[in-house]
Design a protein around this motif. Sequence first.
Motif, short mmCIF file in Angstrom:
data_model
loop_
_atom_site.label_atom_id
_atom_site.label_comp_id
_atom_site.label_asym_id
_atom_site.label_seq_id
_atom_site.Cartn_x
_atom_site.Cartn_y
_atom_site.Cartn_z
N CYS A 527 -71.43 7.27 -1.93
CA CYS A 527 -70.05 6.87 -1.37
C CYS A 527 -69.73 7.72 -0.01
O CYS A 527 -70.69 8.36 0.31
CB CYS A 527 -68.89 7.14 -2.40
N HIS A 528 -68.48 7.83 0.34
CA HIS A 528 -68.24 8.46 1.76
C HIS A 528 -68.37 9.91 1.57
O HIS A 528 -68.96 10.66 2.43
CB HIS A 528 -66.84 8.10 2.24
N ASP A 529 -68.47 10.51 0.36
CA ASP A 529 -68.77 11.87 0.08
C ASP A 529 -69.99 12.33 -0.05
O ASP A 529 -70.91 11.26 -0.49
CB ASP A 529 -67.92 12.50 -1.04
N ASN A 530 -70.42 13.44 0.48
CA ASN A 530 -71.74 14.03 0.33
C ASN A 530 -72.63 13.38 0.95
O ASN A 530 -72.52 12.40 1.81
CB ASN A 530 -72.14 14.25 -1.03
N HIS A 531 -73.86 13.42 0.72
CA HIS A 531 -75.10 12.88 1.70
C HIS A 531 -75.20 11.41 1.00
O HIS A 531 -74.82 10.97 0.01
CB HIS A 531 -76.52 13.48 1.29
N THR A 532 -75.47 10.72 2.04
CA THR A 532 -76.06 9.13 1.68
C THR A 532 -76.97 9.30 0.79
O THR A 532 -77.95 10.14 0.66
CB THR A 532 -76.24 8.24 2.82
N LEU A 533 -77.52 8.12 0.12
CA LEU A 533 -78.62 8.13 -0.73
C LEU A 533 -79.75 8.35 0.17
O LEU A 533 -80.63 9.10 -0.23
CB LEU A 533 -78.81 7.10 -1.66
N GLY A 581 -78.28 13.46 8.02
CA GLY A 581 -78.43 14.47 7.30
C GLY A 581 -76.95 15.29 6.86
O GLY A 581 -76.88 16.34 6.52
N ASP A 582 -76.03 14.71 7.55
CA ASP A 582 -74.35 15.19 7.64
C ASP A 582 -74.08 15.00 6.23
O ASP A 582 -73.89 13.78 5.99
CB ASP A 582 -73.69 14.78 8.60
N GLY A 583 -73.93 16.11 5.37
CA GLY A 583 -73.46 15.81 4.09
C GLY A 583 -71.60 15.92 3.86
O GLY A 583 -71.24 15.54 2.72
N ASN A 584 -70.81 16.14 5.02
CA ASN A 584 -69.59 16.01 5.04
C ASN A 584 -69.17 15.64 6.37
O ASN A 584 -68.55 16.56 7.11
CB ASN A 584 -69.04 17.53 4.50
N ILE A 592 -72.14 9.88 14.22
CA ILE A 592 -72.63 10.13 12.86
C ILE A 592 -72.26 8.92 11.47
O ILE A 592 -73.09 8.51 10.82
CB ILE A 592 -72.26 11.35 12.28
N ASN A 593 -71.17 8.56 12.10
CA ASN A 593 -70.34 7.86 10.93
C ASN A 593 -70.43 6.30 11.30
O ASN A 593 -70.14 5.42 10.21
CB ASN A 593 -68.86 8.08 10.68
N ARG A 594 -70.64 5.97 12.01
CA ARG A 594 -70.40 4.51 12.34
C ARG A 594 -71.63 3.56 11.66
O ARG A 594 -72.66 3.94 11.56
CB ARG A 594 -70.64 4.23 13.86
N LEU A 595 -71.33 2.38 10.94
CA LEU A 595 -72.23 1.47 10.56
C LEU A 595 -73.19 1.13 11.62
O LEU A 595 -72.79 0.49 12.94
CB LEU A 595 -71.68 0.31 10.08
N ASP A 596 -74.59 1.32 11.38
CA ASP A 596 -75.73 1.12 12.29
C ASP A 596 -75.94 -0.45 12.30
O ASP A 596 -76.90 -0.83 11.53
CB ASP A 596 -76.63 2.14 12.21
N TRP A 597 -75.50 -1.35 13.12
CA TRP A 597 -75.85 -2.74 12.88
C TRP A 597 -77.44 -3.11 13.45
O TRP A 597 -77.98 -4.05 13.02
CB TRP A 597 -74.98 -3.29 13.62
N GLU A 598 -78.12 -2.04 14.08
CA GLU A 598 -79.36 -2.11 14.56
C GLU A 598 -80.22 -2.15 13.36
O GLU A 598 -81.25 -2.62 13.00
CB GLU A 598 -79.89 -1.24 15.63
N ARG A 599 -79.92 -1.13 12.37
CA ARG A 599 -80.32 -0.59 11.17
C ARG A 599 -80.27 -1.98 10.39
O ARG A 599 -81.15 -2.23 9.39
CB ARG A 599 -79.89 0.51 10.59
N ARG A 600 -79.26 -2.56 10.22
CA ARG A 600 -78.93 -3.69 9.46
C ARG A 600 -79.89 -4.90 9.86
O ARG A 600 -80.40 -5.50 8.99
CB ARG A 600 -77.60 -4.25 9.49
N SER A 601 -80.16 -4.89 11.10
CA SER A 601 -81.23 -6.00 11.60
C SER A 601 -82.66 -5.69 11.26
O SER A 601 -83.30 -6.39 10.62
CB SER A 601 -81.01 -5.97 13.04
#
Length: 720
Positions: A527-533, A581-584, A592-601
């Motif tokens: 979820c938004h808290d802590n590191h992404t998986l 690597g930002d956990g908070n 850091i936070n934006r959805l990376d639509w390049e990664r989605r592609s």
Amino acid sequence: MNHKPIAEAERIEAYLDTFTMVTLVIFTEVPREAYFYVTDHERVYPLKKISEQRLEDRLLFHMVLDQKLPIYRDYWVVYPDGGEIPLKTGAVVRTKEFDEIFAYEKKDLGAVYSPEKTVFKVWAPTASTVRLKLFTSASTAFEHPMKLGDRGVWEAEIAGDHHLHEYCYLVRVNHTVNEAIDPYAKAVTVNGKRGVVIDLNKTNPEGWETVNSPLPLKKTDSIIYELHVRDFSVHPLSGMKHKGKYMAFTEKGTSGPGHTTTGIDYLKNLGVTHVQLLPVNDYGSIDETKSDTEYNWGYDPLHFNVPEGSYATDPADPVSRIKEYKALIASLHNNGLRLIMDVVYNHVFIRETSNFEKIVPGYYFRFDYGGNPVNGTGVGNDTASERFMMRKFIIDSVLYWTEEYKVDGFRFDLMGIHDIITMNETYKELAKINSSVFILGEGWKMNTWLDEDQKACIDSARRMPGISFFNDRFRDLVKGNIFHAANEGFINGDTSQIERLYENVSGNSKEHGLFNTPGQSINYIECHDNHTLWDRLLTLHPNEDETVLRKRHLLGTALTIFSLGVPFLHAGQEFFRSKQGDGNSYKSGDSINRLDWERRSKFEKDVQYVTELLQIRKNHPAFRLDEPETIEHSLSLLDGLPEGMFGFRIKSSERVDTWKDILLLYNSHPSEKVYQLPSPGDWTVTAEALEVKEDGLYKTDSGTLLIPPLGFTMAVQSAE
């Protein structure tokens, strides 16, 4: 009766702690037999000392009156030499008697607009006077005295059309006049400096009257997708024009790198049912005049009933933020999606300057016996949901968002700060309007000033049947404890807790289970808290190839999707979202936070894999069972599995599902495993590695299956 003020050096404070008890806090030398009395400059109320208490730097005199004080007046405590000390409201506002006397049940607080007049009402039972300050232009304001009415509510009725006129209240309380904004304000100026009278009919986007929520769903039919308004569209290649704004959600046909879908079309195609937005009510950490350069998640509420201005195209226009947020909701509904609002009623941005504290000091928050604010939230203040008017405010607020904005559900931040009665009452009132309203929350056991058996925490879930809870047991068993890196979880190779994993995968709703039904279990691994998986996996497995990390990640996502309960996905989880690597990252900015639509592609095949798994869940009721008795007879843990594997079986009747037998097999080992299929009959493999096909990838009659390394396999038998 005239008295001289007591010398400042003598430093004595006086507080009314019940209707008949006064506490003097003395920082100087005072004779033990000193005589004090209370006066309003018209009458004298003698004080009798009943006890005293010595603390490190002060002396407390506990004194009683021989009669109750009418509370909405200015009083002074008179010192033996004739000096006087302002008597302030202390713990009296936190007594049961105070709530019984001043509980106000009507639903008419705030500014109620009509073209002919606006009626202003504010609950301020400890105020000696309240004046309405109404601005008819930017530089012209008129003050109107308000009349004290029923149960501490002050009222003013002002004739004329006051749409977009700014206003505030001048509240005299504790011998000081505080300028406060209406807690029930429905609109505010930029940065929330003043309330604004609003004609809500002028805030409706085109077609709003015919916008309806999609058909009702039971909770286990739901799939929740958590998203931050700004993160959704702000990437330079998102294909959306209104970057970082509510209006980005209204843009159809947007695309990103490689002509892949983005925006609302992407959400619709993914197959989720609910979009859960991080806080969108007006919050304090962003300067709305610099909204394109500042960032925050928004867990610092200012005005609970007004949309945040930084997401509007014109934060200075009070109508803009309302109309555009409604347009966002309309777009979701018109595309078959429901909206859950993340709400933060457990604390305020800054207690001392909050409108709650300015209007009724000490009432809306929890304090310890020493008069110090309780800090279970970790941000300096905890609201007191157990008090009548705080509970009423929470319920009034969610009802307002539901009725005016057509919101479909609420996620309660730090719900363990609230009390069980408040949460049950909230659900009860919302369900009268929307029988399928979705209420979920963080049921962590918080260190707040509330009896343990009254906290709305996950351990008390059975006492709150209408509420769902983030299941941290599921999360930790799948990916490991987020606070202890050594506890790695199933997808990292830890198979030591298979029984507990099955308990949660099967809904944790047996006779002595955590929940009444699986619908109370929000199954999530990110979820938004802590590191992404993804970032956690990089930390745990720094030398693993990206392909291997993807397999671990998708193994966890498959467990989330097919476990009984409610699947919850963090935005971008399906394409391995990283925050570097930002956990908070609550204020870490767009990069850091934006959805990376390049990664989605880049990970289009993985997105398609998750989409197809979600579709299978939606197509087959066997994955959405919500009756503990049925689950008890239908599900079983597979035993005798090879090392590193976990699996369970679902047997369903033809009345439930076209698949009469389903095997779900999860291999957390980095090598291929051989599984002996149950007999009799052939099995159809519908999912294997990264391939999914609902009508079957292949059939097998060999009696065994090869389970890919770090892979998920589903095999089924159809009803004959």
